[in-house]
Design a protein around this motif. Structure first.
Motif, PDB file in Angstrom:
ATOM      1  N   GLU A  47      52.506  55.855  37.551  1.00  0.00           N
ATOM      2  CA  GLU A  47      51.615  54.744  37.891  1.00  0.00           C
ATOM      3  C   GLU A  47      52.036  54.086  39.198  1.00  0.00           C
ATOM      4  O   GLU A  47      53.227  54.028  39.523  1.00  0.00           O
ATOM      5  CB  GLU A  47      51.633  53.684  36.782  1.00  0.00           C
ATOM      6  CG  GLU A  47      51.051  54.181  35.466  1.00  0.00           C
ATOM      7  CD  GLU A  47      50.935  53.054  34.453  1.00  0.00           C
ATOM      8  OE1 GLU A  47      51.555  51.996  34.662  1.00  0.00           O
ATOM      9  OE2 GLU A  47      50.208  53.240  33.467  1.00  0.00           O
ATOM     10  N   ARG A  48      51.053  53.620  39.954  1.00  0.00           N
ATOM     11  CA  ARG A  48      51.304  52.768  41.128  1.00  0.00           C
ATOM     12  C   ARG A  48      50.088  51.871  41.292  1.00  0.00           C
ATOM     13  O   ARG A  48      48.981  52.354  41.511  1.00  0.00           O
ATOM     14  CB  ARG A  48      51.502  53.605  42.397  1.00  0.00           C
ATOM     15  CG  ARG A  48      51.822  52.757  43.634  1.00  0.00           C
ATOM     16  CD  ARG A  48      52.012  53.605  44.880  1.00  0.00           C
ATOM     17  NE  ARG A  48      50.758  54.134  45.373  1.00  0.00           N
ATOM     18  CZ  ARG A  48      49.936  53.485  46.211  1.00  0.00           C
ATOM     19  NH1 ARG A  48      50.265  52.282  46.654  1.00  0.00           N
ATOM     20  NH2 ARG A  48      48.807  54.026  46.609  1.00  0.00           N
ATOM     21  N   GLU A  49      50.318  50.602  41.172  1.00  0.00           N
ATOM     22  CA  GLU A  49      49.196  49.687  41.324  1.00  0.00           C
ATOM     23  C   GLU A  49      48.758  49.653  42.777  1.00  0.00           C
ATOM     24  O   GLU A  49      49.576  49.670  43.694  1.00  0.00           O
ATOM     25  CB  GLU A  49      49.591  48.263  40.891  1.00  0.00           C
ATOM     26  CG  GLU A  49      48.389  47.345  40.820  1.00  0.00           C
ATOM     27  CD  GLU A  49      48.769  45.870  40.792  1.00  0.00           C
ATOM     28  OE1 GLU A  49      49.960  45.572  40.785  1.00  0.00           O
ATOM     29  OE2 GLU A  49      47.850  45.042  40.807  1.00  0.00           O
ATOM     30  N   THR A  50      47.452  49.639  42.992  1.00  0.00           N
ATOM     31  CA  THR A  50      46.928  49.549  44.340  1.00  0.00           C
ATOM     32  C   THR A  50      45.651  48.710  44.303  1.00  0.00           C
ATOM     33  O   THR A  50      45.322  48.128  43.253  1.00  0.00           O
ATOM     34  CB  THR A  50      46.678  50.962  44.919  1.00  0.00           C
ATOM     35  OG1 THR A  50      46.288  50.873  46.285  1.00  0.00           O
ATOM     36  CG2 THR A  50      45.605  51.716  44.153  1.00  0.00           C
ATOM     37  N   TYR A 101      41.726  48.461  44.150  1.00  0.00           N
ATOM     38  CA  TYR A 101      40.618  49.314  43.705  1.00  0.00           C
ATOM     39  C   TYR A 101      39.313  48.739  44.258  1.00  0.00           C
ATOM     40  O   TYR A 101      39.018  47.563  44.053  1.00  0.00           O
ATOM     41  CB  TYR A 101      40.585  49.404  42.167  1.00  0.00           C
ATOM     42  CG  TYR A 101      41.838  50.070  41.649  1.00  0.00           C
ATOM     43  CD1 TYR A 101      41.921  51.453  41.548  1.00  0.00           C
ATOM     44  CD2 TYR A 101      42.972  49.321  41.326  1.00  0.00           C
ATOM     45  CE1 TYR A 101      43.087  52.080  41.135  1.00  0.00           C
ATOM     46  CE2 TYR A 101      44.141  49.934  40.914  1.00  0.00           C
ATOM     47  CZ  TYR A 101      44.191  51.312  40.824  1.00  0.00           C
ATOM     48  OH  TYR A 101      45.357  51.932  40.429  1.00  0.00           O
ATOM     49  N   SER A 115      39.514  44.732  43.716  1.00  0.00           N
ATOM     50  CA  SER A 115      40.304  44.238  42.579  1.00  0.00           C
ATOM     51  C   SER A 115      41.325  43.210  43.042  1.00  0.00           C
ATOM     52  O   SER A 115      41.813  42.421  42.240  1.00  0.00           O
ATOM     53  CB  SER A 115      41.009  45.415  41.881  1.00  0.00           C
ATOM     54  OG  SER A 115      41.870  46.072  42.788  1.00  0.00           O
ATOM     55  N   ASP A 116      41.652  43.201  44.331  1.00  0.00           N
ATOM     56  CA  ASP A 116      42.569  42.181  44.853  1.00  0.00           C
ATOM     57  C   ASP A 116      41.849  40.847  45.038  1.00  0.00           C
ATOM     58  O   ASP A 116      42.388  39.792  44.729  1.00  0.00           O
ATOM     59  CB  ASP A 116      43.152  42.622  46.202  1.00  0.00           C
ATOM     60  CG  ASP A 116      44.299  43.606  46.035  1.00  0.00           C
ATOM     61  OD1 ASP A 116      44.579  44.003  44.882  1.00  0.00           O
ATOM     62  OD2 ASP A 116      44.903  43.989  47.057  1.00  0.00           O
ATOM     63  N   ASN A 146      37.798  50.847  36.553  1.00  0.00           N
ATOM     64  CA  ASN A 146      38.642  49.643  36.545  1.00  0.00           C
ATOM     65  C   ASN A 146      37.827  48.391  36.864  1.00  0.00           C
ATOM     66  O   ASN A 146      37.996  47.357  36.226  1.00  0.00           O
ATOM     67  CB  ASN A 146      39.758  49.779  37.588  1.00  0.00           C
ATOM     68  CG  ASN A 146      41.006  50.442  37.026  1.00  0.00           C
ATOM     69  OD1 ASN A 146      41.184  50.532  35.800  1.00  0.00           O
ATOM     70  ND2 ASN A 146      41.868  50.934  37.892  1.00  0.00           N
ATOM     71  N   TYR A 197      46.529  52.218  36.347  1.00  0.00           N
ATOM     72  CA  TYR A 197      47.148  52.427  37.663  1.00  0.00           C
ATOM     73  C   TYR A 197      47.648  53.859  37.841  1.00  0.00           C
ATOM     74  O   TYR A 197      48.428  54.136  38.746  1.00  0.00           O
ATOM     75  CB  TYR A 197      48.315  51.443  37.859  1.00  0.00           C
ATOM     76  CG  TYR A 197      47.915  49.986  37.708  1.00  0.00           C
ATOM     77  CD1 TYR A 197      46.772  49.508  38.348  1.00  0.00           C
ATOM     78  CD2 TYR A 197      48.680  49.088  36.966  1.00  0.00           C
ATOM     79  CE1 TYR A 197      46.384  48.177  38.223  1.00  0.00           C
ATOM     80  CE2 TYR A 197      48.306  47.753  36.837  1.00  0.00           C
ATOM     81  CZ  TYR A 197      47.164  47.303  37.462  1.00  0.00           C
ATOM     82  OH  TYR A 197      46.784  45.991  37.346  1.00  0.00           O
TER      83      TYR A 197
END
Lengths: 153, 435
Positions: free
Chosen positions: B210-213, B215, B234-235, B278, B302
């Motif tokens: 997993e790596r959050e980024t 979206y 998503s940010d 997501n 993620y």
């Protein structure tokens, strides 16, 4: 089979179109334009009968020449591991169909292209070969497939 | 497997089972990662120049040739952009038909990717060919579903590839109602195949990295957004109008890639099925939510490898939503509409979701209606940066526990999970006669 947007890759479509317009021809003609391997395999499984596939084929013979052969008599180069699905065509579609149990006779009427490159329509050289190629294709359709294949399928 | 002392170079010169040509380069020295690169070596396509000087109605048909897989998406996006430039309003009937065409393409593309390109990795074979013998039922199902999707596109687009029925403002040739009825019946008949697809997907062992980024996808207040909406991050947790796309994509170049890269609020962002699921999970149909639950896809997710699972969830959504939209067509019927329009100078932006993510097109026309400027930002050019960021994050984690061969496979699988469409290739059969 083939596409009209890649020069002589459209020779299969041109020949089968011409054949379908021939009043003397009783063959069931189907145009598979822009068909990928999945479409070829789906078509063969649905067809579920003997077939002659007409397409541009690289056979290392002179451009414009044709060969008529059962798929079992040729070693087709499968591009399974090196390309995307865009690169999977007749050979791979046939292999897929064979793999899942399609066991009918398939003949290939292959024509060596002059040029496969982006352009609409055949090269003039290939267009000039059509009468001769069409005659050969009509002859190829004359004999029952079973007879041609030695009762193999 | 211990990483201590591992020194090697991985150079995958041509990543297989993706659309186009990409290269993975990884080098390690004494167990430390020295270099990780995803190099794109495909030549430029120049479509933005091809369309200059063209009539507005020609543009969507020409740019659909950018891709044989996403041809519908390019055509829909270009249609919207050209209509925005000329002040043309598509009718509700046209929007409905475009949504049907769009979702038929999602089914076709996702099924192709999952069954033909991704599943072989999980079943330990090099391609779909060996599966025909080892798992004939899987391949037959894949062929059935893909044929259904292609026929679905043909009903509404007039043909399987590069549809010609859609044009600016409306439809040139409406589908016959008996064909609409027939495709609806076949969609219903395909539900067991859909369920079996979910069952197979449940058996796939998805790598747990997993790596959050960030979206990024379209978002619409009333529906799971494919055809229309604004751009959601998503940010930001909010949307931006599509005509601000240059402030979103922020394209830039890197020395090892012929495609431009993108970034927004972070070093990179993710577009595609996982980003859509997501961002818009609540708007999936209940059947698709159920599929997500069965497949262990919990949002926010993620894990980029789960993009393949998100694609299956979207196939389920499109199948059930397709039946709903087909019912609507059958109920209200279709009528010929006026598709004439006035030429005028203008600039417009269009955006749609295509299978691989959000797509932007922009066109400008002069007072004679000739195209004078064009720009397209495709999903893969937005995603490539994020893929490389994933590689940089995952290689140090994978290195201690994997052999060189396992690491190579996982990197290739990662690239394939994004379903990149790097370009189109010409093909011709080669035959060697047996003596």
């Amino acid at each position: 089979m083939g596409t009209v947007f890649n020069g002589d890759d459209g020779i299969g479509l041109a020949l089968v179109q011409a054949l379908s317009e021939d009043a003397e021809c009783s063959a069931n003609c189907v145009l598979l334009e822009g068909a990928d391997a999945a479409k070829v395999a789906s078509f063969l499984l649905e067809w579920n009968g003997p077939a002659i596939l007409v397409d541009a084929v690289n056979m290392n013979v002179s451009p414009g020449e044709h060969r008529f052969f059962p798929d079992t008599e040729a070693s087709m180069t499968l591009k399974t591991g090196s390309v995307s699905t865009h690169g999977l065509g007749l050979a791979e579609g046939l292999e897929l169909a064979r793999g899942v149990g399609f066991d009918k006779t398939v003949f290939i009427f292959g024509v060596q292209p002059f040029s496969i490159s982006p352009r609409q329509g055949l090269t003039p050289e290939m267009a000039a070969c059509i009468p001769l190629l069409l005659g050969a294709l009509k002859t190829a359709c004359t004999l029952p497939l079973r007879q041609k294949a030695g009762n193999q399928g | 497997m211990v990483s201590k002392g591992k020194t090697y170079t991985i150079d995958v010169k041509q990543i297989t089972r993706v659309e186009g040509h990409g290269r993975i380069i990884i080098s390690t020295e004494e167990g430390a990662v020295k270099e990780v690169k995803l190099s794109i070596t495909e030549a430029n396509r120049f479509f933005e120049n091809f369309v200059k000087g063209m009539h507005p109605a020609e543009v969507p048909w020409i740019v659909s040739r950018i891709c044989g897989i996403c041809c519908v998406g390019h055509q829909m996006t270009a249609s919207k952009a050209v209509e925005a430039a000329l002040g043309i309003q598509a009718s509700p009937q046209t929007v409905l038909l475009r949504k049907l065409l769009t979702e038929s393409q999602f089914m076709q593309s996702h099924l192709l990717h999952v069954y033909f390109l991704a599943v072989p990795d999980y079943l330990g074979v090099k391609s779909v060919m060996p599966l025909a013998k080892s798992h004939p039922d899987v391949v037959k199902r894949a062929l059935r579903l893909k044929k259904l999707s292609n026929d679905y596109t043909t009903v509404f687009g007039g043909r399987m590839l590069h549809p010609m029925s859609n044009t600016l403002k409306g439809w040139r040739k409406l589908p016959a109602m008996e064909e609409v009825e027939s495709i609806r019946e076949r969609m219903l008949e395909a539900i067991p195949d859909m369920k079996e697809t979910i069952r197979i997907a449940k058996t796939l062992k998805i790598p747990p990295y997993e790596r959050e980024t960030e979206y990024v996808s379209l978002k619409h207040p009333d529906e799971y957004a494919f055809y229309e909406g604004e751009v959601y991050s998503s940010d930001m947790k909010s949307t931006v109008p599509v005509d601000k796309y240059r402030e979103i994509t922020n394209e830039f170049t890197v020395a090892h890639s012929t495609t431009k890269w993108s970034k927004w609020h972070r070093d990179s962002y993710f577009v595609g099925a996982l980003a859509r699921v997501n961002n818009n999970f609540d708007q999936l149909l209940p059947e698709a939510k159920q599929a997500a639950e069965e497949l262990g896809l919990k949002t926010p997710c993620y894990n980029p490898y789960m993009n393949n699972i998100a694609q299956i969830v979207e196939v389920v959504h499109c199948a059930y939503n397709g039946v709903r939209m087909l019912d609507k067509v059958l109920e209200q019927g279709l009528k010929e509409e006026d598709i004439s329009f006035q030429m005028k100078a203008g600039r417009g932006v269009g955006s749609c979701e295509v299978p691989r993510g959000i797509l932007f097109h922009e066109y400008e026309f002069d007072e004679n209606g000739r195209c004078i400027d064009a720009n397209a930002v495709i999903p893969t050019s937005q995603n490539i940066n994020n893929v490389e960021q994933d590689m940089k994050a995952f290689v140090p984690r994978m290195l201690p526990e994997m052999s060189k061969e396992e690491l190579t496979l996982h990197m290739e699988m990662l690239v394939r999970a994004y379903d990149p469409c790097i370009s189109c290739a010409v093909h011709m059969m080669d035959v060697e006669f047996v003596d």
